[in-house]
Design a protein around this motif. Structure first.
Motif, PDB file in Angstrom:
ATOM      1  N   LYS A  16       0.818  -1.211   0.000  1.00 31.76           N
ATOM      2  CA  LYS A  16       0.000   0.000   0.000  1.00 31.76           C
ATOM      3  C   LYS A  16       0.853   1.262   0.000  1.00 31.76           C
ATOM      4  O   LYS A  16       0.303   2.367   0.040  1.00 31.76           O
ATOM      5  CB  LYS A  16      -0.917   0.016   1.219  1.00 31.76           C
ATOM      6  N   ASN A  17       2.183   1.114  -0.019  1.00 35.20           N
ATOM      7  CA  ASN A  17       3.081   2.285   0.088  1.00 35.20           C
ATOM      8  C   ASN A  17       2.663   3.177   1.250  1.00 35.20           C
ATOM      9  O   ASN A  17       2.594   4.413   1.126  1.00 35.20           O
ATOM     10  CB  ASN A  17       3.094   3.082  -1.219  1.00 35.20           C
ATOM     11  N   THR A  18       2.396   2.541   2.362  1.00 35.78           N
ATOM     12  CA  THR A  18       1.918   3.251   3.542  1.00 35.78           C
ATOM     13  C   THR A  18       2.845   2.979   4.714  1.00 35.78           C
ATOM     14  O   THR A  18       3.258   1.833   4.923  1.00 35.78           O
ATOM     15  CB  THR A  18       0.485   2.832   3.892  1.00 35.78           C
ATOM     16  N   VAL A  19       3.152   4.022   5.456  1.00 31.43           N
ATOM     17  CA  VAL A  19       3.953   3.880   6.663  1.00 31.43           C
ATOM     18  C   VAL A  19       3.099   4.310   7.854  1.00 31.43           C
ATOM     19  O   VAL A  19       2.274   5.231   7.744  1.00 31.43           O
ATOM     20  CB  VAL A  19       5.261   4.704   6.571  1.00 31.43           C
ATOM     21  N   TYR A  20       3.298   3.625   8.957  1.00 31.40           N
ATOM     22  CA  TYR A  20       2.525   3.878  10.172  1.00 31.40           C
ATOM     23  C   TYR A  20       3.457   4.261  11.313  1.00 31.40           C
ATOM     24  O   TYR A  20       4.622   3.861  11.344  1.00 31.40           O
ATOM     25  CB  TYR A  20       1.736   2.632  10.574  1.00 31.40           C
ATOM     26  N   LEU A  21       2.907   5.005  12.256  1.00 29.55           N
ATOM     27  CA  LEU A  21       3.620   5.283  13.492  1.00 29.55           C
ATOM     28  C   LEU A  21       2.656   5.040  14.647  1.00 29.55           C
ATOM     29  O   LEU A  21       1.722   5.811  14.852  1.00 29.55           O
ATOM     30  CB  LEU A  21       4.140   6.726  13.541  1.00 29.55           C
ATOM     31  N   GLN A  22       2.873   3.952  15.354  1.00 31.00           N
ATOM     32  CA  GLN A  22       2.076   3.640  16.533  1.00 31.00           C
ATOM     33  C   GLN A  22       2.722   4.330  17.725  1.00 31.00           C
ATOM     34  O   GLN A  22       3.897   4.090  18.028  1.00 31.00           O
ATOM     35  CB  GLN A  22       2.016   2.136  16.765  1.00 31.00           C
ATOM     36  N   MET A  23       1.970   5.194  18.365  1.00 34.31           N
ATOM     37  CA  MET A  23       2.499   5.981  19.472  1.00 34.31           C
ATOM     38  C   MET A  23       1.752   5.620  20.740  1.00 34.31           C
ATOM     39  O   MET A  23       0.543   5.848  20.844  1.00 34.31           O
ATOM     40  CB  MET A  23       2.348   7.473  19.174  1.00 34.31           C
ATOM     41  N   ASN A  24       2.463   5.031  21.684  1.00 29.33           N
ATOM     42  CA  ASN A  24       1.888   4.637  22.967  1.00 29.33           C
ATOM     43  C   ASN A  24       2.515   5.448  24.092  1.00 29.33           C
ATOM     44  O   ASN A  24       3.572   6.055  23.921  1.00 29.33           O
ATOM     45  CB  ASN A  24       2.116   3.147  23.207  1.00 29.33           C
ATOM     46  N   SER A  25       1.869   5.423  25.225  1.00 28.03           N
ATOM     47  CA  SER A  25       2.363   6.132  26.414  1.00 28.03           C
ATOM     48  C   SER A  25       2.740   7.566  26.073  1.00 28.03           C
ATOM     49  O   SER A  25       3.826   8.049  26.429  1.00 28.03           O
ATOM     50  CB  SER A  25       3.573   5.393  27.007  1.00 28.03           C
ATOM     51  N   LEU A  26       1.856   8.228  25.404  1.00 23.36           N
ATOM     52  CA  LEU A  26       2.146   9.588  24.947  1.00 23.36           C
ATOM     53  C   LEU A  26       2.326  10.551  26.108  1.00 23.36           C
ATOM     54  O   LEU A  26       1.667  10.417  27.158  1.00 23.36           O
ATOM     55  CB  LEU A  26       1.030  10.079  24.025  1.00 23.36           C
TER      56      LEU A  26
END
Length: 114
Positions: free
Chosen positions: A75-85
């Motif tokens: 999908k030419n997609t990048v993700y950023l999962q951000m926890n404990s913000l």
């Protein structure tokens, strides 16, 4: 023309999570890296996380153990999962892609309240 479209920003309380997405479209050649940068008010834009085509990941020290970068090649997609913000994560987050040249997304605001 290559476009990067980000989504997933918003307002969250400290300790919460958000997932950013960045979809690349257009005449895309070989992608070398995809990553995320952020810019807080009055500060310079800086690297958050980057993922190479070979799968290596690099993170700024302040997000290690809390953020995870991943990519869907199909999908030419990048993700950023951000926890404990944390409140100090508040910034405009920009997607970056390096192929034949560098490309930037328009930015998405992430606000973490204390």
């Amino acid at each position: 023309q290559v476009q990067l479209v980000e989504s997933g920003g918003g307002l969250v309380q400290a300790g919460g999570s958000l997932r950013l997405s960045c979809a690349a479209s257009g005449s895309i050649e070989s992608i070398y890296t995809m990553g995320w940068y952020r810019q807080a008010p009055g500060k310079q834009r800086g690297l958050v996380a980057v993922l190479s085509s070979g799968g290596s990941r690099n993170y700024v020290d302040s997000v290690k153990g809390r953020f995870t970068i991943s990519r869907d090649n199909a999908k030419n997609t990048v993700y950023l999962q951000m926890n404990s913000l944390k409140p100090e994560d508040t910034a405009v987050y920009y997607c970056n892609m390096v192929s034949n040249r560098g490309y930037w997304g328009q930015g998405t605001q992430v606000t973490v309240s204390s």
